[in-house]
Design a protein around this motif. Structure first.
Motif, short mmCIF file in Angstrom:
data_model
loop_
_atom_site.label_atom_id
_atom_site.label_comp_id
_atom_site.label_asym_id
_atom_site.label_seq_id
_atom_site.Cartn_x
_atom_site.Cartn_y
_atom_site.Cartn_z
N ALA A 1 -29.58 15.11 -76.02
CA ALA A 1 -29.65 13.75 -75.05
C ALA A 1 -31.02 12.85 -75.08
O ALA A 1 -31.01 11.80 -75.30
N GLN B 1 -18.16 16.20 -78.99
CA GLN B 1 -18.91 15.84 -77.82
C GLN B 1 -19.97 15.26 -78.15
O GLN B 1 -20.54 14.35 -77.35
N ASP C 1 -18.76 11.53 -77.78
CA ASP C 1 -18.66 10.90 -76.34
C ASP C 1 -20.18 10.85 -76.02
O ASP C 1 -20.19 9.97 -75.29
N LEU C 2 -20.91 11.55 -76.64
CA LEU C 2 -22.48 11.28 -76.01
C LEU C 2 -22.81 10.12 -76.67
O LEU C 2 -23.26 9.30 -75.80
N ALA D 1 -20.90 7.18 -74.87
CA ALA D 1 -21.56 6.98 -73.37
C ALA D 1 -23.13 6.21 -73.51
O ALA D 1 -23.30 5.25 -72.64
N LEU E 1 -29.30 10.32 -67.22
CA LEU E 1 -28.00 10.24 -67.16
C LEU E 1 -27.33 10.80 -68.59
O LEU E 1 -26.20 11.50 -68.54
N LEU E 2 -27.90 10.54 -69.54
CA LEU E 2 -27.36 11.35 -70.75
C LEU E 2 -27.78 12.80 -71.04
O LEU E 2 -26.71 13.61 -71.51
N MET F 1 -24.94 14.35 -68.75
CA MET F 1 -23.54 14.34 -69.38
C MET F 1 -23.35 15.28 -70.61
O MET F 1 -22.60 15.78 -70.96
N GLY G 1 -22.71 18.73 -69.32
CA GLY G 1 -21.28 18.69 -69.00
C GLY G 1 -20.45 18.86 -70.02
O GLY G 1 -19.37 19.50 -69.90
N LEU G 2 -20.72 18.03 -71.08
CA LEU G 2 -19.82 18.19 -72.44
C LEU G 2 -19.96 19.59 -72.95
O LEU G 2 -18.93 20.02 -73.46
#
Length: 213
Positions: free
Chosen positions: A93, A154, A157-158, A161, A203-204, A207, A210-211
């Motif tokens: 991230a 995943q 999605d990252l 986002a 934030l990333l 995330m 969580g992913l």
């Protein structure tokens, strides 16, 4: 004195001059929202009527910059994670956030692409942009999945986002003069306009954790 480009090489140089002028004006004026085609042609030293030989509209010119931004992000991010195989979700991230923040014009353009750029050009130009941006997107996702703990789904999605958050957060973090004055008057409202890169990174990273669970 305005000079007309005669050779193909000269025409390509005029195109680059227009793009460079747009980059400079966006930086000087506080974002692409303040860039006009008239100002771009003047800064590039071209006659106003000549710009149509290179770009049909301001939207097409800015979309070209956005397309190049996608390619540059891909190159920068792939270089950033090259050779890595054990990046944690948080490190992955951070690489995404760092390489995005290194391209302020691209971050700005990410807001405008879906709002006013790709839908306001000829379909062939929009198709070319989509092919280039999705090609870069796929390469980025593949590189992130190979570099660390995230699966391709995943990583997808990252990245999705990251693009969406950047499009919003960049504008909030770079307020207009009116909003900056309001924030100075009421510091409580200023919390939404904190530094761009640290917030994007937090934030990333959250995330990505969580992913990966």
């Amino acid at each position: 004195m305005h000079r007309r480009a005669r050779s193909q090489e000269a025409k390509l140089q005029r195109t680059e001059d227009l793009l460079a002028a747009a980059r400079t004006l966006a930086a000087e004026r506080g974002g692409v929202r303040h860039v006009t085609l008239a100002a771009v042609t003047e800064a590039a030293g071209l006659h106003p009527s000549a710009v149509r030989r290179y770009f049909d509209s301001k939207e097409e010119l800015l979309l070209e910059l956005a397309e190049r931004g996608w390619r540059q992000w891909r190159e920068t991010l792939l270089a950033r994670v090259s050779g890595a195989h054990d990046l944690t979700p948080e490190q992955t991230a951070s690489a995404v956030a760092e390489t995005l923040a290194a391209q302020p014009l691209f971050c700005d353009l990410l807001t405008h692409v879906p709002l006013s750029l790709e839908g306001e050009v000829a379909i062939d130009r929009a198709r070319r942009f989509k092919a280039a941006s999705f090609g870069a997107y796929d390469d980025i996702v593949e590189a992130l999945a190979k570099a660390g703990a995230l699966t391709p789904a995943q990583a997808r999605d990252l990245v999705t986002a990251a693009v969406g958050i950047t499009a919003n957060l960049w504008q909030v973090s770079h307020p207009t003069a009116t909003l900056a004055r309001l924030y100075a008057e009421n510091p409580r409202w200023e919390h939404a306009a904190l530094d761009f890169e640290p917030r994007l990174t937090r934030l990333l990273r959250a995330m990505a954790r969580g992913l990966a669970r």
